[in-house]
Scaffold this active site. Structure first.
Site, mmCIF file in Angstrom:
data_model
loop_
_atom_site.group_PDB
_atom_site.id
_atom_site.type_symbol
_atom_site.label_atom_id
_atom_site.label_comp_id
_atom_site.label_asym_id
_atom_site.label_seq_id
_atom_site.Cartn_x
_atom_site.Cartn_y
_atom_site.Cartn_z
ATOM 1 C CE LYS A 116 -30.463 6.018 -30.931
ATOM 2 N NZ LYS A 116 -31.088 5.772 -29.628
ATOM 3 C CD GLU A 199 -23.423 0.352 -35.997
ATOM 4 O OE1 GLU A 199 -24.142 -0.602 -36.375
ATOM 5 O OE2 GLU A 199 -23.571 0.891 -34.899
ATOM 6 C CG HIS A 234 -36.898 -1.104 -38.842
ATOM 7 N ND1 HIS A 234 -35.749 -1.768 -38.474
ATOM 8 C CD2 HIS A 234 -36.626 -0.494 -40.020
ATOM 9 C CE1 HIS A 234 -34.826 -1.546 -39.394
ATOM 10 N NE2 HIS A 234 -35.320 -0.792 -40.344
ATOM 11 N NE ARG A 290 -39.272 2.035 -26.243
ATOM 12 C CZ ARG A 290 -38.351 2.000 -27.193
ATOM 13 N NH1 ARG A 290 -37.463 2.970 -27.290
ATOM 14 N NH2 ARG A 290 -38.304 1.004 -28.045
#
Ligand code: MV4
Length: 469
Positions: A116, A199, A234, A290
């Protein structure tokens, strides 16, 4: 040209892929674990090959077994679907080394976007706005310094993986050490490496993603955005296209940035660039390399079969559409129908479907791998189907989805249909005021579910009686 594809997945997505193969004149090979012996996808395929004993989740992660099956059956390509091996660079490399086409980007690209922080660096280099934070997976004391600089709250994220696993929101310095340890421990277990980065945490963002397609002839296009803000822990529950907040100008900007990112990494195939949208601005967070569960809503509003495009791309053909030709038409919503009990902490509810009838009629699509009498296995994610509706506008598609949810009859297992009914009737949802904290914030949903259950009981009972076997 590809004339035979092995599908390295199960359930609804295996069928989804085989449908695209059938329309493209491509033969199919299913691989299955013994737990899935009686599934439709095994019978839909032209050939089927057992790759593991029941109960076996791991069958679909068996790289040598899957490669061997492809070679044995003479499949030139493997479609990994979503989950399992879909973004596994070792698998893509194993395919490359065996002379099999991996339907997706190269192992090198999977490695790059799988990291990431590397993806953040690349995005920055491509001139794309990223959330303030650091671009390297680093040591705790450096993270602490950076967190002070960025200002709390911050979010700690594992460098590998994604999908929210191991992410920790940190409200103040005093929580940082503990959160770092937690995140790192979860990452180690899940991804085999405990590296994390930090972040700025954006408090109530929307989760908006852009679908892209890249072929081997240098064409890269985007198919607009999907709004995926309605989620729980999530797990996305409801997705729609387009997003109620995205103007044509913002769509063009997001789309261009997604395409720029794909070009920068040398992307091939179908992919999704994820953004978070907050305070009228959007920020790159990661790329999903994907086909995604929710690709259906994009298909409904563009009329483009994304899986057929994947097959064309893998076979070296150019995309069947240009950016100019992509036109958004109407609105689409997807509800993920799961065998779980929303009134009991979403406990999975595997078991036999002793009665099943899915909705139909104008503007309704149901992607599913189940049938009346099917056994929902406890070994896999308990998704029963994806219920997808299309309407000329958001108002029409909401009314249509409510109607379809009314028609959906499932006997024998608990389902989250009642939650979807409550969401589709929620005034905030109807007004398009969405956010990633919607489910947690709308505490009335639980009372609403009970009320709606009571209200619809007579009709539901009538229908259940009719379709019970
Ligand atoms: C974030 C964020 C807020 N700020 N990053 C979650 C999934 C993954 N792809 C990215 N995710 C997020 N990243 C920053 N800088 C919010 C999310 C997020 C989220 C975070 C905590 C709890 C639930 C969430 C649901 C959706 C998105």
């Amino acid at each position: 040209m590809i004339n035979k594809v092995l599908v390295a997945n199960r359930g609804e997505i295996a069928i989804r892929i085989m449908r695209a193969c059938r329309e493209s004149g491509i033969a199919t090979v299913a691989v299955y674990s013994e737990a899935d012996r009686d599934s439709i996808f095994v019978k839909y395929a032209d050939e089927a090959c057992s790759i593991g004993p029941a109960p076996a989740r791991d069958s679909y992660l068996n790289i040598p077994g899957i490669i061997k099956a492809a070679l044995n059956c003479g499949a030139q390509a493997i479609h990994p679907g979503y989950g399992f091996l879909a973004e596994n660079s070792d698998f893509a490399r194993a395919c490359e080394e065996a002379g099999i086409i991996f339907i997706g980007p190269s192992s090198r690209v999977l490695e790059l976007v799988g990291c990431k922080t590397a993806a953040r660096t690349t995005a920055q280099e491509a001139g794309i706005e990223i959330v303030p934070g650091i671009n390297e997976c680093t040591e705790p004391d450096i993270i602490e310094q950076e967190a002070e600089k960025i200002g709390y709250p911050v979010i700690i994220k594992p460098c590998d993986g994604g999908g929210g696993i191991g992410m920790q929101v940190v409200k103040s310095r005093s929580e940082l050490k503990r959160s770092l340890e937690m995140s790192s421990a979860i990452a180690s277990r899940a991804f085999g490496r405990g590296k994390v980065y930090v972040e700025k945490y954006l408090e109530h963002p929307r989760h908006i993603e852009v679908q892209i397609l890249a072929d081997s002839c240098g064409n890269i296009i985007h198919l607009g955005e999907r709004e995926c803000s309605i989620q729980r822990m999530h797990n996305k529950l409801v997705e729609e296209a387009p997003s109620p907040v995205i103007t044509p100008e913002i769509r063009q900007q997001m789309g261009r940035q997604a395409v720029d990112f794909a070009r920068k990494v040398g992307y091939l195939g179908a992919g999704t660039v994820e953004f978070i949208y907050s305070g009228g601005r959007f920020y790159f967070i990661e790329m999903n390399a994907r086909i995604q569960v929710e690709h259906t809503v994009t298909e409904m509003v563009t009329g483009i079969d994304i899986v057929k495009e994947q097959l064309r791309i893998a076979g070296g053909l150019p995309l069947s559409v240009s950016q100019q030709e992509v036109k958004l038409n109407g609105w689409s919503i997807e509800c993920r129908i799961n065998a779980e009990d929303p009134l009991n902490n979403f406990t999975p509810s595997p078991g036999r479907l002793s009665g099943y009838r899915s909705p139909g009629g104008i503007g309704i699509r149901v992607d599913s791998g189940v049938y009346n009498g099917f056994m929902i296995s406890p070994y896999y994610h308990p998704m029963i189907s994806k219920l997808v509706a299309w309407g000329r506008n958001r108002e029409e598609v909401i009314l249509r989805m409510r109607r379809a949810l009314y028609e959906y009859i499932i006997v024998g297992v608990k389902t989250n249909i009642i939650l979807h009914k409550a969401i589709l009737e929620n005034p905030r949802f109807v007004s398009g005021d969405l956010g990633t904290h919607f489910i947690g914030q709308e505490s009335s949903l639980f009372d609403d579910m009970r009320r709606i259950e009571e209200r619809d009981r007579a009709a539901v009972e009538r229908l259940k009686e009719t379709f019970k076997t």
